[in-house]
Design a protein around this motif. Structure first.
Motif, PDB file in Angstrom:
ATOM      1  N   ALA A  84      -4.080   3.486   1.267  1.00 35.54           N
ATOM      2  CA  ALA A  84      -4.107   4.674   0.402  1.00 35.54           C
ATOM      3  C   ALA A  84      -3.604   4.325  -1.004  1.00 35.54           C
ATOM      4  O   ALA A  84      -4.207   4.718  -2.005  1.00 35.54           O
ATOM      5  N   LEU A  85      -2.520   3.545  -1.062  1.00 31.91           N
ATOM      6  CA  LEU A  85      -1.969   3.199  -2.382  1.00 31.91           C
ATOM      7  C   LEU A  85      -2.954   2.369  -3.185  1.00 31.91           C
ATOM      8  O   LEU A  85      -3.151   2.585  -4.378  1.00 31.91           O
ATOM      9  N   GLU A  86      -3.595   1.420  -2.493  1.00 37.15           N
ATOM     10  CA  GLU A  86      -4.532   0.562  -3.218  1.00 37.15           C
ATOM     11  C   GLU A  86      -5.738   1.371  -3.697  1.00 37.15           C
ATOM     12  O   GLU A  86      -6.222   1.169  -4.805  1.00 37.15           O
ATOM     13  N   ALA A  87      -6.151   2.339  -2.850  1.00 38.00           N
ATOM     14  CA  ALA A  87      -7.276   3.189  -3.267  1.00 38.00           C
ATOM     15  C   ALA A  87      -6.889   4.010  -4.503  1.00 38.00           C
ATOM     16  O   ALA A  87      -7.720   4.320  -5.350  1.00 38.00           O
ATOM     17  N   ARG A  99       5.480   4.606   1.339  1.00 38.86           N
ATOM     18  CA  ARG A  99       4.812   4.565   0.024  1.00 38.86           C
ATOM     19  C   ARG A  99       5.785   4.067  -1.046  1.00 38.86           C
ATOM     20  O   ARG A  99       5.454   3.209  -1.861  1.00 38.86           O
ATOM     21  N   ALA A 100       7.004   4.625  -1.021  1.00 35.78           N
ATOM     22  CA  ALA A 100       8.002   4.231  -2.019  1.00 35.78           C
ATOM     23  C   ALA A 100       8.314   2.735  -1.888  1.00 35.78           C
ATOM     24  O   ALA A 100       8.431   2.020  -2.889  1.00 35.78           O
ATOM     25  N   LEU A 101       8.427   2.265  -0.651  1.00 33.59           N
ATOM     26  CA  LEU A 101       8.747   0.847  -0.430  1.00 33.59           C
ATOM     27  C   LEU A 101       7.639  -0.052  -0.975  1.00 33.59           C
ATOM     28  O   LEU A 101       7.903  -1.011  -1.707  1.00 33.59           O
ATOM     29  N   LEU A 102       6.400   0.266  -0.617  1.00 36.79           N
ATOM     30  CA  LEU A 102       5.300  -0.607  -1.058  1.00 36.79           C
ATOM     31  C   LEU A 102       5.125  -0.545  -2.571  1.00 36.79           C
ATOM     32  O   LEU A 102       4.836  -1.559  -3.203  1.00 36.79           O
ATOM     33  N   ALA A 115       2.616  -5.806  -4.061  1.00 32.60           N
ATOM     34  CA  ALA A 115       2.820  -7.262  -4.023  1.00 32.60           C
ATOM     35  C   ALA A 115       3.036  -7.714  -2.578  1.00 32.60           C
ATOM     36  O   ALA A 115       3.120  -6.885  -1.671  1.00 32.60           O
ATOM     37  N   ASP A 116       3.178  -9.030  -2.380  1.00 34.99           N
ATOM     38  CA  ASP A 116       3.428  -9.562  -1.029  1.00 34.99           C
ATOM     39  C   ASP A 116       4.771  -9.064  -0.503  1.00 34.99           C
ATOM     40  O   ASP A 116       5.715  -8.889  -1.271  1.00 34.99           O
ATOM     41  N   TYR A 117       4.855  -8.882   0.786  1.00 35.07           N
ATOM     42  CA  TYR A 117       6.121  -8.490   1.410  1.00 35.07           C
ATOM     43  C   TYR A 117       6.088  -8.983   2.851  1.00 35.07           C
ATOM     44  O   TYR A 117       5.021  -9.270   3.391  1.00 35.07           O
TER      45      TYR A 117
END
Ligand code: PEP
Ligand code: MG
Length: 567
Positions: A407-410, A370-373, A416-418
């Motif tokens: 989950a993050l997008e919800a 989660r932190a990374l994204l 961003a892209d990765y």
């Protein structure tokens, strides 16, 4: 007086010479035997805790993230109920607050020093540092070294917070009586690029303020009051190092490109966001490996999602738009983290390590992902999974990442892209590379582990050091296979193990067609010169012939004539 030569442990490369500043921790005047009443002493102790806390917060305001971590570890120690309990008990028994603090801290530090784990043993210095700050606060003083002119700092074992306040531009080098290669002084000296020798026994007794000191951080040599011949030798070495540094700076912006026009990206390895900035200063074209373990070490609980997010975002910002490959947690093996309660294993390098641990602790893994994204919006992020042994590992890790993304997008967090890649460091992954390649954006070959697992040689066992051969034809064959599989699927391949920073290793990897080499930033200038001086066609021919050889000695003999290029 004739010169005196001391031997210590080489902790940070480079040579320096200059006047000594000897840092002796001032012992505050002992309080009069008649301490105050226990209630008064307890109140003094509590006030000292508040002052120490305020000092640490103040230092944290001007510290980089690596130093901030040390400071927050100290803040945690200051809140330790065990420490408070021991101090309170001694005060109740009639001790003055200073004595109570000293005794409690010594007990705690002594306990750490008795442990097997070198990392934990070296944390005794942190505990003593907190104690020193408290004792100083009790007598109305603050701790720390102030430099007024360029100097070599000599100390027993520099406490982390002494070095945080240091004026870096005036610091020529460090010499400590105690400490080891992974103590804070050493880590900090390396990340600042300042020469250091640690464990130089006898230096504290022999050195005086203002005395000339020469030190060689490659050889572990310290010379007090060097005579004329030694001075000359050091002056020449310092002049050479200065010229070399100027040349390195001038060449830092040149790309990794062979004279016949083949590009190989030259990236830096980093162990913290501050080291990402250092890699950029050395001209890294990206960060090929940011080991995320730094966030998890030297503390009592796992870092929160927010702490991790801040650190990853800082690392991405420090890379100024260049790619940063952040590797998910790789503990187990030789890296223990006490609060994770890892099982004691017969063969930790073959045990519950890296992804294997993350799969068993889904919360730990999810928090990191989660932190990374969330950090992805701050730069060019690539996520890398360590210790992938085959498709099952890769698919499980990617599924966890996809869940986290959904989950993050919800929740409305922008992502961003990765890129997503894996370390190829287990022979089974190298052998199955053609199956893995379609499901990743890139491979990064971890030669440190690939060599140990291919040759069955423990990478940390000094008894077997001569058998640990990155240029072994068996290793080269695996690497060749990985590069071919990646390129067949139009994916790129890097190398982030130490082999990429060895001149002979870099040449072979270049010849095998690797697209990126990532190494300790200090090694970049030498490897950049070598790549820029070696026609790809020559490296290719040597690599191809090496694949057919039977021993590492034959490979090294074949590469040898190419090594003198770019000197
Ligand atoms: C490797 O194995 O080559 C690698 C870069 O990872 P680590 O040294 O952290 O195991
Ligand atoms: Mg590895």
């Amino acid at each position: 007086m004739s010169e005196r030569v001391l031997r210590g442990v080489a902790a940070s490369a480079g040579v320096a010479m200059g006047p000594a500043v000897v840092y002796r921790e001032a012992q505050p005047d002992r309080p009069a035997a008649a301490a105050g009443t226990p209630a008064e002493e307890q109140a003094r102790y509590e006030a000292a805790c508040r002052q120490a806390e305020a000092e640490l917060s103040q230092l944290a305001e001007r510290a980089d993230s690596q130093s901030r971590e040390i400071l927050s570890a100290h803040q945690l120690m200051l809140q330790d109920p065990e420490l408070h309990g021991r101090v309170a008990q001694a005060i109740q028994a009639g001790q003055p607050a200073e004595e109570a603090v000293r005794a409690a801290v010594e007990q705690f530090a002594g306990m750490l020093e008795a442990l097997d784990d070198q990392y934990l043993r070296e944390r005794a210095a942190d505990v003593r540092d907190v104690g020193r700050r408290l004792v100083a606060a009790l007598s109305g003083r603050t701790v720390g070294i102030r430099l007024e002119r360029p100097a070599v700092v000599i100390a027993r074992d520099l406490a982390p917070t002494d070095t945080i306040g240091l004026e870096r531009s005036l610091l020529l080098g460090f010499v400590t009586e105690q400490g080891g290669p992974t103590s804070h002084t050493s880590i900090l000296a390396r990340s600042w690029g300042i020469p250091a020798v640690v464990a130089a026994h006898g230096v504290l007794e022999a050195a005086r303020d203002g005395m000339t000191v020469a030190l060689d951080g490659d050889a572990g040599e310290v010379v007090l009051e060097p005579d004329a011949g030694t001075r000359q030798r050091y002056e020449a070495a310092i002049a050479r190092a200065r010229q070399q540094a100027e040349r390195d700076r001038a060449e830092a912006s040149l790309p990794g490109e062979t004279p016949d026009g083949v590009r190989v990206e030259l990236a830096g390895n980093a162990g913290s966001p501050a080291e990402v900035a250092l890699a950029m200063a050395k001209g890294a074209e990206g960060v090929g490996l940011l080991r995320s373990e730094f966030l998890f070490m030297g503390r009592d609980t796992a870092p929160t999602e927010e702490e991790q997010y801040q650190a990853y975002a800082e690392a991405l910002r420090n890379a100024q738009g260049k790619r940063v490959i952040i590797r998910t947690l790789d503990v187990g093996g030789d890296k223990d983290i006490p609060y994770l309660g890892l099982p004691k294993e017969q063969n930790p390098f073959l045990g519950v390590r890296a992804l294997r641990l993350c799969f068993r602790r889904p919360e730990l893994f999810r928090t990191q992902l989660r932190a990374l994204l969330r950090a992805s919006v701050h730069g060019r992020l690539a996520i890398m999974f360590p210790m992938v042994s085959g498709l099952d590992d890769l698919r499980r890790a990617k599924a966890a990442l996809a869940d986290v993304r959904r989950a993050l997008e919800a929740e409305g967090h922008p992502v961003a892209d990765y890129e997503v890649g894996i370390m190829v460091e287990i022979p089974s992954a190298a052998l199955l590379a053609e199956h893995l390649a379609p499901e990743v954006d890139f491979f990064s070959i971890g030669t440190n582990d690939l060599v140990q697992y291919t040759l069955a040689v423990d990478r940390g066992n000094p008894e077997l050091a001569s058998m640990y051969q990155p240029c072994h034809p068996a290793v080269l064959r695996l690497i060749d296979r990985v590069v071919r599989a990646a390129h067949d699927h139009s994916k790129w391949v890097g190398v982030c193990g130490e082999m990429g920073g060895l001149p002979e290793g870099a040449l072979l990897l270049l010849g095998l067609g690797v697209d990126e080499l990532s190494m300790a930033p200090a090694l970049l200038p030498r490897i950049r010169r070598l790549v820029r001086a070696t026609p790809f066609a020559k490296a290719r021919a040597v690599a191809e012939r090496s694949l057919a050889l039977g021993t590492p000695e034959e490979v090294l003999t074949l590469v040898e004539p190419l090594l003198r290029r770019g000197e």
